[in-house]
Motif scaffolding. Sequence first.
Motif, PDB file in Angstrom:
ATOM      1  N   LEU A   2       0.818  -1.214   0.000  1.00  0.00           N
ATOM      2  CA  LEU A   2       0.000   0.000   0.000  1.00  0.00           C
ATOM      3  C   LEU A   2       0.850   1.261   0.000  1.00  0.00           C
ATOM      4  O   LEU A   2       0.394   2.325  -0.404  1.00  0.00           O
ATOM      5  CB  LEU A   2      -0.928   0.014   1.224  1.00  0.00           C
ATOM      6  N   GLY A   3       2.063   1.153   0.515  1.00  0.00           N
ATOM      7  CA  GLY A   3       2.949   2.317   0.557  1.00  0.00           C
ATOM      8  C   GLY A   3       2.909   3.069   1.865  1.00  0.00           C
ATOM      9  O   GLY A   3       3.376   4.216   1.944  1.00  0.00           O
ATOM     10  N   LEU A   4       2.404   2.441   2.917  1.00  0.00           N
ATOM     11  CA  LEU A   4       2.350   3.091   4.234  1.00  0.00           C
ATOM     12  C   LEU A   4       3.642   2.835   5.000  1.00  0.00           C
ATOM     13  O   LEU A   4       4.175   1.723   4.974  1.00  0.00           O
ATOM     14  CB  LEU A   4       1.170   2.552   5.045  1.00  0.00           C
ATOM     15  N   GLU A   5       4.113   3.853   5.709  1.00  0.00           N
ATOM     16  CA  GLU A   5       5.327   3.693   6.517  1.00  0.00           C
ATOM     17  C   GLU A   5       5.118   2.619   7.577  1.00  0.00           C
ATOM     18  O   GLU A   5       5.987   1.776   7.817  1.00  0.00           O
ATOM     19  CB  GLU A   5       5.676   5.036   7.171  1.00  0.00           C
TER      20      GLU A   5
ATOM     21  N   GLY B 130       3.474  -8.930  12.051  1.00  0.00           N
ATOM     22  CA  GLY B 130       2.013  -8.905  12.007  1.00  0.00           C
ATOM     23  C   GLY B 130       1.494  -8.489  10.657  1.00  0.00           C
ATOM     24  O   GLY B 130       0.332  -8.732  10.327  1.00  0.00           O
ATOM     25  N   VAL B 131       2.354  -7.851   9.861  1.00  0.00           N
ATOM     26  CA  VAL B 131       2.003  -7.502   8.482  1.00  0.00           C
ATOM     27  C   VAL B 131       2.589  -8.567   7.561  1.00  0.00           C
ATOM     28  O   VAL B 131       3.760  -8.937   7.687  1.00  0.00           O
ATOM     29  CB  VAL B 131       2.548  -6.112   8.094  1.00  0.00           C
ATOM     30  N   SER B 132       1.772  -9.068   6.644  1.00  0.00           N
ATOM     31  CA  SER B 132       2.203 -10.143   5.763  1.00  0.00           C
ATOM     32  C   SER B 132       1.548  -9.989   4.400  1.00  0.00           C
ATOM     33  O   SER B 132       0.513  -9.335   4.265  1.00  0.00           O
ATOM     34  CB  SER B 132       1.818 -11.503   6.369  1.00  0.00           C
TER      35      SER B 132
ATOM     36  N   THR C  32      -7.158   1.696   3.992  1.00  0.00           N
ATOM     37  CA  THR C  32      -6.338   1.644   5.197  1.00  0.00           C
ATOM     38  C   THR C  32      -5.673   2.988   5.418  1.00  0.00           C
ATOM     39  O   THR C  32      -4.984   3.505   4.526  1.00  0.00           O
ATOM     40  CB  THR C  32      -5.265   0.549   5.070  1.00  0.00           C
ATOM     41  N   ASP C  33      -5.888   3.544   6.593  1.00  0.00           N
ATOM     42  CA  ASP C  33      -5.264   4.819   6.942  1.00  0.00           C
ATOM     43  C   ASP C  33      -3.901   4.592   7.581  1.00  0.00           C
ATOM     44  O   ASP C  33      -2.935   5.251   7.244  1.00  0.00           O
ATOM     45  CB  ASP C  33      -6.180   5.593   7.897  1.00  0.00           C
ATOM     46  N   GLU C  34      -3.837   3.623   8.489  1.00  0.00           N
ATOM     47  CA  GLU C  34      -2.563   3.320   9.142  1.00  0.00           C
ATOM     48  C   GLU C  34      -2.651   1.993   9.880  1.00  0.00           C
ATOM     49  O   GLU C  34      -3.698   1.633  10.418  1.00  0.00           O
ATOM     50  CB  GLU C  34      -2.174   4.423  10.134  1.00  0.00           C
TER      51      GLU C  34
END
Length: 313
Positions: free
Chosen positions: A120-123, A132-134, A205-207
């Motif tokens: 998505l390109g989120l920091e 937890g992110v996959s 998704t905001d963050e």
Amino acid sequence: MAKESTKCLIIGSGPAGYTAAIYASRAGLNPILYQGGQPGGQLTITTDVENYPGYPDGVMGPQMMTDFQKQAKRFGADIRFGLVTKVDFSGAKHIAYVDNGDEIEADTVIVSTGASAKWLGLESEQRLNSKGVSACAVCDGFFFRGQEVAVVGGGDTAAEEASYLSKLCKKVYLLVRRDEMRASNIMQQRVEKAENVEILWNTETDEVLGEEAVEGVRVVNRITGEKRVLDVTGFFVAIGHQPNTDIFKGWLNMDESGYIITENGTTKTNIEGVFASGDAQDNVYRQAITAAGTGCMAALEAERYLAAKELAI
């Protein structure tokens, strides 16, 4: 800057490239392998790998790739840092140009450049990657048994990931950017039938929230602007993969997404002596074990190709 010749050049590492190097080395092809921009491939940004045979207690992704590399080196594979930036498959000998100025002339080439997940390109997404992110539910869903997770995407991949996770997790939120999904009807039906999957339409998704691990995700409704926090511990990005095959465009046949097309049941491409393995040609399974399998196939086919050429002389 150097010009060299080899019987077998392997472009890219990871399970496919390293397995090809093991088999090609044992066959006496003295392969040269350039590791590419991400030595070891996607598994180097993966934590626990529990579904690869031979590791009964699991293994960290980077350690697994180190083991693969050591095994290839043991049999004499010449493994080098470097990124192949250009190829020329117009002649009987295949030429590859490396970013350090080296020029390699090869009788056979095995492509194992892999694919990269789209993000998505989120920091926060990158910071919590592997925490937890996959981008792979089949790889990592097991770690979230009985927990609440979110999947972002609207195509078949997202629907498949949500359906898979619904069998493991207490609750699955499917975040769809539009008011409809791009997934096929049958995949949408599977998701809709799963009682513990909640589809949030028009949602972005905001963050991703959390410091050391995912503690939630803040989402926003594109129509109303309303924000809410989902109390999830896992966040799965399922917006597709991009095969790392740009340098082969114009030479190798590809599908519309850029995956290299191989002859059915083989790793043969449309160019004689060039073979494709791993995620660069697999848009279905994308697993370490299937990548390793096609790496083996590519090396065996390269060996047979060279043997046939020698007999023909």
